[in-house]
Design a protein around this motif. Structure first.
Motif, mmCIF file in Angstrom:
data_model
loop_
_atom_site.group_PDB
_atom_site.id
_atom_site.type_symbol
_atom_site.label_atom_id
_atom_site.label_comp_id
_atom_site.label_asym_id
_atom_site.label_seq_id
_atom_site.Cartn_x
_atom_site.Cartn_y
_atom_site.Cartn_z
ATOM 1 N N VAL A 82 68.754 62.429 90.267
ATOM 2 C CA VAL A 82 69.325 61.343 91.075
ATOM 3 C C VAL A 82 69.507 61.792 92.527
ATOM 4 N N ALA A 83 70.056 62.973 92.742
ATOM 5 C CA ALA A 83 70.266 63.468 94.108
ATOM 6 C C ALA A 83 68.946 63.652 94.842
ATOM 7 N N SER A 84 67.931 64.174 94.160
ATOM 8 C CA SER A 84 66.649 64.389 94.826
ATOM 9 C C SER A 84 65.949 63.071 95.131
ATOM 10 N N TRP A 85 66.048 62.098 94.243
ATOM 11 C CA TRP A 85 65.475 60.781 94.522
ATOM 12 C C TRP A 85 66.181 60.124 95.700
ATOM 13 N N ARG A 86 67.486 60.212 95.728
ATOM 14 C CA ARG A 86 68.228 59.585 96.830
ATOM 15 C C ARG A 86 67.870 60.237 98.163
ATOM 16 N N ALA A 87 67.684 61.524 98.180
ATOM 17 C CA ALA A 87 67.311 62.220 99.427
ATOM 18 C C ALA A 87 65.844 62.011 99.770
ATOM 19 N N GLY A 88 64.990 62.103 98.782
ATOM 20 C CA GLY A 88 63.552 62.049 99.031
ATOM 21 C C GLY A 88 62.988 60.671 99.304
ATOM 22 N N TYR A 89 63.623 59.646 98.757
ATOM 23 C CA TYR A 89 63.089 58.292 98.896
ATOM 24 C C TYR A 89 63.982 57.372 99.725
ATOM 25 N N ALA A 90 64.956 57.942 100.416
ATOM 26 C CA ALA A 90 65.879 57.129 101.223
ATOM 27 C C ALA A 90 65.146 56.311 102.282
ATOM 28 N N HIS A 91 64.025 56.809 102.754
ATOM 29 C CA HIS A 91 63.278 56.096 103.796
ATOM 30 C C HIS A 91 62.373 55.004 103.221
ATOM 31 N N ILE A 92 62.284 54.919 101.884
ATOM 32 C CA ILE A 92 61.401 53.949 101.242
ATOM 33 C C ILE A 92 62.188 52.801 100.609
ATOM 34 N N GLU B 17 69.935 49.810 96.870
ATOM 35 C CA GLU B 17 69.218 50.052 95.616
ATOM 36 C C GLU B 17 69.455 51.475 95.118
ATOM 37 N N MET B 18 69.423 52.436 96.029
ATOM 38 C CA MET B 18 69.609 53.839 95.654
ATOM 39 C C MET B 18 71.057 54.128 95.259
ATOM 40 N N ALA C 142 73.046 51.870 93.772
ATOM 41 C CA ALA C 142 73.437 50.992 92.665
ATOM 42 C C ALA C 142 73.825 51.812 91.433
ATOM 43 N N PRO C 143 74.902 51.427 90.758
ATOM 44 C CA PRO C 143 75.356 52.170 89.576
ATOM 45 C C PRO C 143 74.289 52.303 88.493
ATOM 46 N N ASP C 144 73.452 51.271 88.342
ATOM 47 C CA ASP C 144 72.435 51.362 87.292
ATOM 48 C C ASP C 144 71.320 52.349 87.635
ATOM 49 N N PHE C 145 71.180 52.717 88.906
ATOM 50 C CA PHE C 145 70.193 53.732 89.291
ATOM 51 C C PHE C 145 70.526 55.045 88.599
ATOM 52 N N ASP C 146 71.781 55.450 88.677
ATOM 53 C CA ASP C 146 72.248 56.674 88.018
ATOM 54 C C ASP C 146 72.299 56.468 86.503
ATOM 55 N N ALA C 147 72.859 55.360 86.071
ATOM 56 C CA ALA C 147 73.075 55.111 84.641
ATOM 57 C C ALA C 147 71.775 55.076 83.850
ATOM 58 N N SER C 148 70.740 54.469 84.390
ATOM 59 C CA SER C 148 69.480 54.371 83.652
ATOM 60 C C SER C 148 68.856 55.750 83.442
ATOM 61 N N ARG C 149 68.964 56.618 84.440
ATOM 62 C CA ARG C 149 68.428 57.976 84.296
ATOM 63 C C ARG C 149 69.295 58.810 83.362
ATOM 64 N N ARG C 150 70.605 58.621 83.451
ATOM 65 C CA ARG C 150 71.511 59.360 82.565
ATOM 66 C C ARG C 150 71.261 58.960 81.106
ATOM 67 N N GLU C 151 71.043 57.681 80.880
ATOM 68 C CA GLU C 151 70.746 57.200 79.529
ATOM 69 C C GLU C 151 69.434 57.792 79.019
ATOM 70 N N ARG C 152 68.422 57.809 79.882
ATOM 71 C CA ARG C 152 67.115 58.338 79.472
ATOM 72 C C ARG C 152 67.196 59.821 79.121
ATOM 73 N N TRP C 153 67.853 60.607 79.976
ATOM 74 C CA TRP C 153 67.946 62.043 79.692
ATOM 75 C C TRP C 153 68.848 62.319 78.495
#
Length: 64
Positions: free
Chosen positions: A21-31, A36-37, A39-50
């Motif tokens: 999550v931290a790397s996506w937020r840093a790496g894709y902040a310009h995109i 969107e980055m 949003a609570p479900d951004f973290d939650a969906s990845r946490r659920e998957r892992w």
């Protein structure tokens, strides 16, 4: 400095999620929009998957 690399276990799921999550937020902040980055479900969906993660035959995940 010594870096230890080992196969990941289910106990690593939360840490893997934090790094992803931290790397996506840093790496894709310009995109993607900041809203969107942040949003609570951004973290939650990845946490659920892992948390539900199961290795497929031949798949490997390592942590350092």
């Amino acid at each position: 400095m010594t870096i230890h690399v080992r196969p990941a276990t289910k106990a690593d799921a939360s840490g893997i999620t934090d790094v992803q999550v931290a790397s996506w937020r840093a790496g894709y902040a310009h995109i993607f929009a900041a809203s969107e980055m942040a949003a609570p479900d951004f973290d939650a969906s990845r946490r659920e998957r892992w948390s539900a993660w199961r290795l497929a035959p031949g798949e490997r995940v390592f942590v350092a």
